[in-house]
Design an enzyme around this catalytic site. Sequence first.
Site, short mmCIF file in Angstrom:
data_model
loop_
_atom_site.label_atom_id
_atom_site.label_comp_id
_atom_site.label_asym_id
_atom_site.label_seq_id
_atom_site.Cartn_x
_atom_site.Cartn_y
_atom_site.Cartn_z
N LYS A 23 -15.64 -1.16 0.34
CA LYS A 23 -14.86 -1.59 -0.82
C LYS A 23 -15.87 -1.94 -1.89
O LYS A 23 -16.51 -3.00 -1.83
CB LYS A 23 -13.96 -2.77 -0.46
CG LYS A 23 -12.90 -2.40 0.58
CD LYS A 23 -12.05 -3.58 0.98
CE LYS A 23 -10.97 -3.16 1.99
NZ LYS A 23 -10.18 -4.31 2.47
N ASP B 298 0.82 -1.21 0.00
CA ASP B 298 0.00 0.00 0.00
C ASP B 298 0.86 1.26 0.00
O ASP B 298 0.34 2.37 0.16
CB ASP B 298 -0.93 0.01 1.21
CG ASP B 298 -1.75 -1.26 1.30
OD1 ASP B 298 -2.55 -1.50 0.38
OD2 ASP B 298 -1.58 -2.03 2.27
#
Length: 478
Positions: free
Chosen positions: A386, A252
């Site tokens: 998400k 990330d």
Amino acid sequence: MSVQEYLEKHLLSRKIEEAVNAAVRAKAPDPVLFISTHMRRAAPAVITSVRARQILDSRGEPAVEVALHTNKAVHRASAAAADAPEGTAADATRDAEKRKLLARAVADAVQVINDKVSEALVGMDPQQQAQIDQAIMDLDKAHHKDGIGMNAMLAVSIAACKAGSAEKEVPLYKHIADLVGKSATTLPVPAITVINGGTHAGNRLPIQEIMILPVGAKNFEEAMQMGSETYHHLKDIISEKYGPDSYNIGEDGGFAPNISSISEGLDLVIVAIDRAGYNGRIKLAIDVAATDFCIGKKYDLEFKFAEKSGQGFKTADDMIEIYSQLCSEYPLVSIEQPFDKDDWEHSKKFTTLELCQVVGDDLLMSDPERIKRAVIEYTCNALVLKANQVGTVMEALEVVKQAKDAHWGVMVSHRSGDTDDSFIADLAVGAAAGQIKAGAPCRGECLTKYNQLLRIEEELGSDGVYAGENWRTAASTS
């Protein structure tokens, strides 16, 4: 067919006359451009085809990209796979098999979109998002949408959403706000990843992410400046303490020094915040991703250790004590997925302590039924959205509404192994989420979201409101 017959058939003489009259009334400085634009607007947009292709995500894994064609333009969108493979080096064989399965699934999804989905959507008005999403859902009745695939469905839905905003000639975030039925223009607080661990990095840190929330910034631009400066100070601190070979990054974009405890990572970030001069203006958050190291009913904090001390196995009650202590010692305001995805009991027990925001990820999976249960049982008090776990834009907005109605916090999130599509930036603003999680101020797939938010804030000007200290309540009050 003669020219006169052609003009009469399509009513062109009347339409041209209307366009010329409109140009005269408007005193258009460029009448040709004005008339062409006027004529273009007079023709309603319709979907003419939908084409899909396989692209690569930020991990180099297969992902779906969709090009939705209308009679006026082409609109592209892509979505990360909902089941992107994760694992440490020890899982290389298993992950290789996952990648083969994922590649086959993407290839199958491309074929389904090019055949069935395209046929179902041709002729539809791209402004009718609900009807388009329903048509997509009607092609896949499975609960988990594994007929087409959630990521494939989402890519088509997002492309349609972009086409709808283009036809309305409004920004994407405004189009989304219209779909929600709100006029909110809230810029979210970014949950910026600064340290990676868990299955997203090769160090020994058990949790997946340590993040910073610049709640004390006056606007989103300053928030990103604060986040970026802190991130770079952290790099220097890690280099000073562990050596220049210790600031490699995780999936990330967060740094991945070889630390082994949560407190060790938080201490590094606190020093970086202090060195950047933002004490009191930046809060901390962690994504535990506890499902990844839950074995039976215990949690192995040494699951990445080559040699285990035997002290790493913790009960759920032990984890509650650890989290409680961290909340008392650090400005830790949000903990994501603190327990296993099916450990409703201890997630509820911790949430009721009201120590911080407790964000449901694996626990909820953006699933309306699981969210409903969590609301009733008070198993958490925030949703990480998400979108590719849901399937379509309208379903994502319904999930956000569920969370808002429960007065939860809402964190719109990217996926590890994401694409460079910036849709979630507009989604966070249009849905007035209050929080966005898009990774570090590094990697391209992360920055495309943050940079889009900077553009949106500039465009909104004084109408744009940064969530700031209201980051948890922005979603429920908008």
